[in-house]
Design an enzyme around this catalytic site. Structure first.
Site, PDB file in Angstrom:
ATOM      1  CB  CYS A 124      -0.936   0.019   1.207  1.00 13.23           C
ATOM      2  SG  CYS A 124      -2.002  -1.407   1.286  1.00 13.23           S
ATOM      3  CG  HIS A 264      -3.220   3.437   2.867  1.00 12.79           C
ATOM      4  ND1 HIS A 264      -3.627   3.156   1.587  1.00 12.79           N
ATOM      5  CD2 HIS A 264      -3.290   2.264   3.555  1.00 12.79           C
ATOM      6  CE1 HIS A 264      -3.922   1.872   1.508  1.00 12.79           C
ATOM      7  NE2 HIS A 264      -3.737   1.306   2.684  1.00 12.79           N
ATOM      8  CG  ASN A 294      -6.629  -0.775   1.707  1.00 13.09           C
ATOM      9  OD1 ASN A 294      -5.937  -0.318   0.790  1.00 13.09           O
ATOM     10  ND2 ASN A 294      -6.108  -1.307   2.799  1.00 13.09           N
TER      11      ASN A 294
HETATM   12  O1  UT7 Z   1      -3.642  -1.374   3.767  1.00 14.10           O
HETATM   13  C1  UT7 Z   1      -2.810  -1.881   4.750  1.00 14.10           C
HETATM   14  C2  UT7 Z   1      -3.226  -1.400   6.028  1.00 14.10           C
HETATM   15  N1  UT7 Z   1      -4.448  -2.011   6.466  1.00 14.10           N
HETATM   16  C3  UT7 Z   1      -4.897  -1.654   7.593  1.00 14.10           C
HETATM   17  O2  UT7 Z   1      -4.309  -0.808   8.194  1.00 14.10           O
HETATM   18  C4  UT7 Z   1      -6.102  -2.337   8.175  1.00 14.10           C
HETATM   19  C5  UT7 Z   1      -5.964  -2.361   9.653  1.00 14.10           C
HETATM   20  N2  UT7 Z   1      -7.002  -3.002  10.420  1.00 14.10           N
HETATM   21  C6  UT7 Z   1      -8.300  -2.623  10.430  1.00 14.10           C
HETATM   22  O3  UT7 Z   1      -8.719  -1.755   9.687  1.00 14.10           O
HETATM   23  C7  UT7 Z   1      -9.194  -3.245  11.463  1.00 14.10           C
HETATM   24  O4  UT7 Z   1      -8.417  -3.999  12.373  1.00 14.10           O
HETATM   25  C8  UT7 Z   1     -10.293  -4.157  10.852  1.00 14.10           C
HETATM   26  C9  UT7 Z   1     -11.341  -3.311  10.151  1.00 14.10           C
HETATM   27  C10 UT7 Z   1      -9.671  -5.145   9.889  1.00 14.10           C
HETATM   28  C11 UT7 Z   1     -10.983  -4.943  11.980  1.00 14.10           C
HETATM   29  O5  UT7 Z   1     -11.515  -4.060  12.942  1.00 14.10           O
HETATM   30  P1  UT7 Z   1     -11.285  -4.376  14.496  1.00 14.10           P
HETATM   31  O6  UT7 Z   1     -12.030  -3.343  15.251  1.00 14.10           O
HETATM   32  O7  UT7 Z   1      -9.801  -4.460  14.720  1.00 14.10           O
HETATM   33  O8  UT7 Z   1     -12.032  -5.737  14.661  1.00 14.10           O
HETATM   34  P2  UT7 Z   1     -11.442  -7.132  15.157  1.00 14.10           P
HETATM   35  O9  UT7 Z   1     -10.496  -7.689  14.145  1.00 14.10           O
HETATM   36  O10 UT7 Z   1     -10.965  -6.991  16.554  1.00 14.10           O
HETATM   37  O11 UT7 Z   1     -12.749  -7.990  15.188  1.00 14.10           O
HETATM   38  C12 UT7 Z   1     -13.770  -7.731  16.116  1.00 14.10           C
HETATM   39  C13 UT7 Z   1     -14.889  -8.714  15.884  1.00 14.10           C
HETATM   40  C14 UT7 Z   1     -14.407 -10.174  15.804  1.00 14.10           C
HETATM   41  O12 UT7 Z   1     -15.384 -10.975  16.415  1.00 14.10           O
HETATM   42  P3  UT7 Z   1     -15.125 -11.590  17.872  1.00 14.10           P
HETATM   43  O13 UT7 Z   1     -13.893 -12.426  17.747  1.00 14.10           O
HETATM   44  O14 UT7 Z   1     -14.938 -10.397  18.782  1.00 14.10           O
HETATM   45  O15 UT7 Z   1     -16.369 -12.372  18.129  1.00 14.10           O
HETATM   46  C15 UT7 Z   1     -14.426 -10.450  14.314  1.00 14.10           C
HETATM   47  O16 UT7 Z   1     -14.636 -11.800  14.020  1.00 14.10           O
HETATM   48  O17 UT7 Z   1     -15.525  -8.425  14.629  1.00 14.10           O
HETATM   49  C16 UT7 Z   1     -15.599  -9.627  13.861  1.00 14.10           C
HETATM   50  N3  UT7 Z   1     -15.545  -9.281  12.449  1.00 14.10           N
HETATM   51  C17 UT7 Z   1     -16.632  -8.999  11.736  1.00 14.10           C
HETATM   52  N4  UT7 Z   1     -17.942  -8.956  12.055  1.00 14.10           N
HETATM   53  C18 UT7 Z   1     -18.816  -8.615  11.089  1.00 14.10           C
HETATM   54  C19 UT7 Z   1     -14.453  -9.154  11.658  1.00 14.10           C
HETATM   55  N5  UT7 Z   1     -14.822  -8.817  10.425  1.00 14.10           N
HETATM   56  C20 UT7 Z   1     -16.182  -8.707  10.439  1.00 14.10           C
HETATM   57  C21 UT7 Z   1     -17.141  -8.365   9.470  1.00 14.10           C
HETATM   58  N6  UT7 Z   1     -18.427  -8.330   9.838  1.00 14.10           N
HETATM   59  N7  UT7 Z   1     -16.808  -8.054   8.199  1.00 14.10           N
END
Ligand code: UT7
Length: 337
Positions: A124, A264, A294
């Site tokens: 990225c 980004h 993204n």
């Molecule tokens: O381009 C390179 C750079 N990329 C980035 O910088 C991306 C960085 N990361 C992020 O943007 C975020 O970490 C995400 C958007 C990917 C995830 O957000 P988060 O607040 O960190 O969520 P999480 O990974 O802690 O997940 C929280 C919960 C989980 O469920 P449990 O384990 O708490 O029951 C996930 O399974 O949300 C769940 N989850 C979803 N639920 C509904 C993850 N994806 C989804 C989804 N829909 N699409």
């Protein structure tokens, strides 16, 4: 007030960005459609990422096709014809194929017969890396006109059954023409960084020499993008903020001199956190991730084109680009538009 260019040694040979252009595929994939593919909701995607929709390239539309369309638009703005281009650099992590390079395919599409062509891969962060490489060829008097492109067909490496990643990414391309110009505007500085110790946070393990394609590698999902979202998030905010500070320090300016911050476009919460820590106002931050998600190396290139075409940036304004991606890689650039 200090001149931000003063610190920089242009060797009497400044380099301008004379044109920008972007292209996104027509097909829009909404959050509502994703609700039918995986267990997710518009509410979750919107509140956790800010993304409402993304563009998806057609089956027969490849990264080189997106790149070519963006390049044609940048060339039109710059008034540059294909035979004037000396070098084409494509930043991408989704090349049409491992080789030849996507840049060579763009060269063929454009009919830019004189141009040398190669790809770079900084995920990225690729567009800032490519801008800096392109500018160096102009400063060194090697070339007069360089075409720099960030282009991705991320839909080709996304696992459409993995809700953790499939809601985040989209396809598109952005391009810039760099040219030697006396008394010009252009890239004032570019900070680039990397940390290979954290390579596993965001990767696609299959398809290279470490894991060539086999039936097992395909059935194990090794040819899909994987990400540890939480760790990537933390690293992104810290790296983007320190790269931005370093870029402004080199130019002896602070955030109040910046007309537009183009981060980004990965996640609204990352953009907000970076904006807060840089003390940027909401008016300074350029955001289009709700429309495209993204798009990796294309992200800030598309945003730069939109900021210019919508009149958010005018000639003479200072712009701060800040990027972060797999590698890990990061970067920040100050541009005098
Ligand atoms: O381009 C390179 C750079 N990329 C980035 O910088 C991306 C960085 N990361 C992020 O943007 C975020 O970490 C995400 C958007 C990917 C995830 O957000 P988060 O607040 O960190 O969520 P999480 O990974 O802690 O997940 C929280 C919960 C989980 O469920 P449990 O384990 O708490 O029951 C996930 O399974 O949300 C769940 N989850 C979803 N639920 C509904 C993850 N994806 C989804 C989804 N829909 N699409």
């Amino acid at each position: 007030m200090k001149n931000p260019r003063a610190k920089h040694n242009f060797q009497g040979r400044p380099c301008a960005i004379t044109g920008v252009g972007a292209y996104v595929p027509e097909r829009i994939l909404t959050n509502a459609e994703l609700e039918k593919l995986v267990e997710t909701s518009d509410e979750w995607i919107t509140s956790r990422t800010g993304i409402k929709e993304r563009r998806i390239a057609a089956v027969d539309q490849f990264t080189s096709d997106l790149a070519t369309k963006a390049a044609e638009r940048a060339m039109k703005m710059a008034g540059v014809t294909a035979d004037q281009i000396d070098l084409i650099i494509v930043a991408t992590l989704t090349p049409d194929m491992p080789f030849p390079s996507t840049a060579c395919l763009v060269q063929r599409n454009l009919g830019a017969a004189r141009a040398a062509a190669f790809d770079i891969e900084a995920a990225c962060s690729g567009f800032i890396y490519a801008l800096e490489i392109g500018q160096q060829f102009i400063l060194s008097r090697t070339y007069e006109t360089v075409l720099v492109i960030g282009a991705e067909k991320l839909s080709s490496i996304v696992n459409w059954k993995d809700r953790n990643t499939c809601v985040l990414f989209g396809d598109g391309a952005g391009a810039a023409i760099l040219q030697h110009r006396e008394n010009s505007h252009g890239l004032l500085t570019a900070v680039m960084g990397a940390d290979g110790n954290k390579a596993d946070l965001l990767s696609m393990p299959g398809g290279g020499s470490a894991c060539p394609a086999t039936q097992t590698s395909v059935s194990d999902g090794k040819h899909f993008l994987r990400m540890d979202g939480k760790e990537t998030f933390k690293n992104a905010v810290n790296a983007m903020v320190s790269a931005a500070h370093e870029a402004m320090r080199r130019c002896e300016i602070d955030i109040t001199r910046i007309k537009c911050v183009i981060p980004h476009q990965a996640n609204q919460r990352i953009v907000d956190a970076v904006g807060d820590r840089l003390k940027a106002t909401p008016e300074q931050l350029f955001i289009n991730l709700h429309k495209y998600g993204n798009t990796s190396a294309a992200s800030v290139a598309i945003a730069l084109d939109e900021a210019v075409s919508s009149g958010r940036i005018e000639r003479g304004d200072l712009i701060l680009l800040v990027v972060f991606g797999a590698g890990l890689t990061w970067g920040a650039a100050v541009i005098e538009w």
